[in-house]
Design a protein around this motif. Sequence first.
Motif, PDB file in Angstrom:
ATOM      1  N   ALA A   1      -6.704   9.621  -5.303  1.00 31.58           N
ATOM      2  CA  ALA A   1      -7.059   9.668  -3.988  1.00 31.58           C
ATOM      3  C   ALA A   1      -7.863   8.320  -3.755  1.00 31.58           C
ATOM      4  CB  ALA A   1      -7.776  10.574  -3.591  1.00 31.58           C
TER       5      ALA A   1
ATOM      6  N   PHE B   1      -6.583  14.938   1.084  1.00 32.07           N
ATOM      7  CA  PHE B   1      -5.696  14.883   0.151  1.00 32.07           C
ATOM      8  C   PHE B   1      -6.041  15.933  -0.949  1.00 32.07           C
ATOM      9  CE2 PHE B   1      -3.814  11.699   2.898  1.00 32.07           C
ATOM     10  CZ  PHE B   1      -2.222  11.953   3.011  1.00 32.07           C
TER      11      PHE B   1
ATOM     12  N   ARG C   1       1.307   4.317  -2.673  1.00 27.87           N
ATOM     13  CA  ARG C   1       0.990   5.683  -2.351  1.00 27.87           C
ATOM     14  C   ARG C   1       2.191   6.597  -2.866  1.00 27.87           C
ATOM     15  NH1 ARG C   1      -1.475   4.839   3.861  1.00 27.87           N
ATOM     16  NH2 ARG C   1      -3.543   4.054   3.131  1.00 27.87           N
TER      17      ARG C   1
ATOM     18  N   LEU D   1       1.970   7.112  -6.457  1.00 31.83           N
ATOM     19  CA  LEU D   1       1.112   8.102  -6.972  1.00 31.83           C
ATOM     20  C   LEU D   1       1.498   9.514  -6.460  1.00 31.83           C
ATOM     21  CD1 LEU D   1      -2.074   5.763  -5.855  1.00 31.83           C
ATOM     22  CD2 LEU D   1      -1.227   6.421  -8.266  1.00 31.83           C
ATOM     23  N   ASN D   2       1.980   9.650  -5.559  1.00 31.80           N
ATOM     24  CA  ASN D   2       2.552  10.994  -5.313  1.00 31.80           C
ATOM     25  C   ASN D   2       3.541  11.427  -6.111  1.00 31.80           C
ATOM     26  OD1 ASN D   2       1.163  12.096  -2.541  1.00 31.80           O
ATOM     27  ND2 ASN D   2       1.545   9.973  -2.237  1.00 31.80           N
TER      28      ASN D   2
ATOM     29  N   TYR E   1      -7.401   5.618   1.330  1.00 38.19           N
ATOM     30  CA  TYR E   1      -7.518   6.456   2.704  1.00 38.19           C
ATOM     31  C   TYR E   1      -9.217   6.220   3.127  1.00 38.19           C
ATOM     32  CZ  TYR E   1      -2.838   8.233   2.541  1.00 38.19           C
ATOM     33  OH  TYR E   1      -1.569   8.237   2.420  1.00 38.19           O
TER      34      TYR E   1
ATOM     35  N   GLU F   1      -5.467   5.320  -3.294  1.00 35.79           N
ATOM     36  CA  GLU F   1      -4.552   5.217  -2.114  1.00 35.79           C
ATOM     37  C   GLU F   1      -4.989   4.483  -0.965  1.00 35.79           C
ATOM     38  OE1 GLU F   1      -1.919   9.202  -2.643  1.00 35.79           O
ATOM     39  OE2 GLU F   1      -3.934   9.606  -1.920  1.00 35.79           O
TER      40      GLU F   1
ATOM     41  N   GLN G   1      -9.429  11.164   2.056  1.00 38.50           N
ATOM     42  CA  GLN G   1      -9.581  11.638   0.783  1.00 38.50           C
ATOM     43  C   GLN G   1      -9.972  13.043   0.414  1.00 38.50           C
ATOM     44  OE1 GLN G   1     -11.998   8.626  -1.233  1.00 38.50           O
ATOM     45  NE2 GLN G   1     -10.716   6.939  -0.549  1.00 38.50           N
TER      46      GLN G   1
ATOM     47  N   VAL H   1       0.840  -1.349  -0.015  1.00 34.52           N
ATOM     48  CA  VAL H   1      -0.056  -0.075   0.120  1.00 34.52           C
ATOM     49  C   VAL H   1       0.818   1.339  -0.011  1.00 34.52           C
ATOM     50  CG1 VAL H   1      -1.401   1.344   1.095  1.00 34.52           C
ATOM     51  CG2 VAL H   1      -1.967  -1.120   1.118  1.00 34.52           C
ATOM     52  N   TRP H   2       1.910   1.400   0.988  1.00 36.30           N
ATOM     53  CA  TRP H   2       2.686   2.357   0.921  1.00 36.30           C
ATOM     54  C   TRP H   2       3.536   2.652  -0.316  1.00 36.30           C
ATOM     55  CZ3 TRP H   2       2.406   6.419   3.857  1.00 36.30           C
ATOM     56  CH2 TRP H   2       1.603   6.345   5.170  1.00 36.30           C
TER      57      TRP H   2
END
Length: 736
Positions: A436, A449, A369, A372-373, A441, A439, A446, A365-366
């Motif tokens: 979002a 972000f 993320r 995606l960032n 959340y 990710e 969401q 998951v991280w």
Amino acid sequence: MDLPMSLPYLRLTAPSWPLETETVSPAAMEERPTWEPEAWGSPGGWLAPREARAGPSLSSVLNELPSAATLRYRGPGVLPWGASEEEEEDGERRLQTMAEAAQQELEEPVPSRELPWPMQARRTHRKSHTRDQVAQGSGSRASNCALKFRRMKEKTKEGLHTLQPWAWTLKRIGGQFGAGTESYFSLLRFLLLLNVLASVIKACMTLLPTWLEGTLPGPPGSDTSSPCGFYNPSPQGLVTFPTHLLNLLSGEGFLEWSPLFYGFYPPRAHLAVTYLCSVFVIGLLYLLLILHRSVSGLKQTLLAESGALTSYSHRVFTAWDFGLCGDVHVRLRQRNILYELQVELEEAVVRRQAAARTLGQQARVWSVRILLNLLVIALLGAAFYGIYWATGATVELQETPSVQQMPLLKLLVDYLPSIFISGVNFLLPPVFKLIALLEGYTRSHQIAFILLRTVFLRLASLLVLLFSLWNQITCGGKAEAEECKTCGYNYKELPCWETRLGQEMYKLLLFDLLTGVAVMLLIQFPRKLLCGLCPGVLGRVVGTQEFQVPDEVLGLIYAQTVVWVGSFFCPLLPLLNTAKFLLLFYFKKFTLFSTCSPASRTFRASTANFFFPLVLLLALAISAVPVLYSIFLIPPSKLCGPFQGQSSIWAQIPESISNLPQTVQNFLFFLGTQAFAVPLLLISSILMAYTLALANSYGRLVSELKRQIETEAQNKVFLAQRAVALSSATGALRPP
């Protein structure tokens, strides 16, 4: 936890509250069975006597409670479990004393609305209190004055509350589309209030001194000689109607020399001071009002995030308003509670899934993320470079003969930065929304972000535009450049650079309004018509629209930031924004009720009430940077504006102070010395330390109260378990 969805106010039918209490006669009360000790031993009656029962006594059971060791939480007058009779008698006397004190408190004049009683009991208390006052006479003068002052204060609060515009509309929106959508319209109303106040201050401190101090000078002619060139904004000869229309859209021509822009105001000492002071007064007013709204929203957010007000029991048992009258109000409140429960259930599911992840799933998951960032950063970088290129290309294209000969093409070139910024702001937020969702959340995270990324896109794009204009005004910061060496700014391309900045902000504001109207007419309404003309799955998929709260809120904040940046260079921009927000409110309301459906996924209103003003504070801080830089560091134009001939705009303030009496000058200069700053810093530090200590003590008290609530809950669970165990044991001991 299973929700009692069969409760009356969770069904979409009007509840029958308040319930009438059952009146029981004394005879009926005597007929009811009592828990007499003699009856416990009868067959088929209650439990056997204490001597005949097996197992622990009641005193020993109560001593096993989790709260037996925390008697200090139960307050005065509460005895330990299993206390002796003498202690019980002392406790009874203590309780009687406390009851008498409570009765004495009730005899004091307490407003009926502050009593924790039902509505009918409050009405009865108010009537009896009024009769007592009439019977006792006028009473003491001090108590009567205090009572009148309290009533006047309450009536003032009620009057101010009734003066809030669109209160019923916001309640209807919240009941039909959720608290998140309601928070957008509440923010729009708040920003409208800010713009109205700013418009009034601008009119009093800028327009009135301009008109009252004498005849307004005309625009400078082409024969005006100056080392910094010449500036002639007035059009020469007959101007056609299409040219007037193009000037209205671009802010040039007849609008360039009007009260709308900075260059119109003459160089007068008093006008220059009031012009500059209005900026600081409005900025301080903005800051105080936004801070007040942020603090009130912070209280709601802390309560919501702490879990004290977001539990299902609170929503189910205490969220109903028994003062509602009418089926419409009842149904709106029902929908509000349903939306709040929906938000809690959605976020509980996401949190439960996150808690059940393994270490490998967490790493995956991280990793997603982070990737995606990185994609978000790349998209933002490309957007900023495009805005910088569009701003530079505008200046180059305006010099070409083909553009100057074609008015429509010239208007398109003038709007090139605005078009590029609006295009980026229109295309990238849906991409951020998709990112979002990937990710993983919760809904509230969401929203946070999406808001952060979108606000960074909008505000940073505005900063890139301002940086491009600064690069043109100051020759890239090179004071020794040939174009900027004579006057300190690029006087050949921008003879009145303040008006040019005001025109850019004016075009951004106008283009944002036109874009919103075009999206509503060309996209949203055709989709709704398509939904009606194409029944079935295709019509529902294409025509179903939801009100996108993050995008709409960021549009408001972006428009307000443009006004904050441009109000110094375009003094009437807050007035234009007031008219824009009025139109926007009714446009959005009409679009919401006619084309949008309730959101399938909502979010907490507490998050919106705190996060939106926080983003507003960030936008206010960002907008203050270019305005303060222009005031303190960039030389003002030599051919226009009230600060002609000054080395900087701020230089007018020390010059005006030097004309004041010597005593006032000494006092003002004392405010800037260390003799004033050091004691002020010490006093501020002491007050801050006291506030932090008080906050820590309150925090410890809140923690103790939370532990008390948890202990009481454990008591109830423990007693329920022991009751079940004793009931099972009693059933096993009874003869068949």
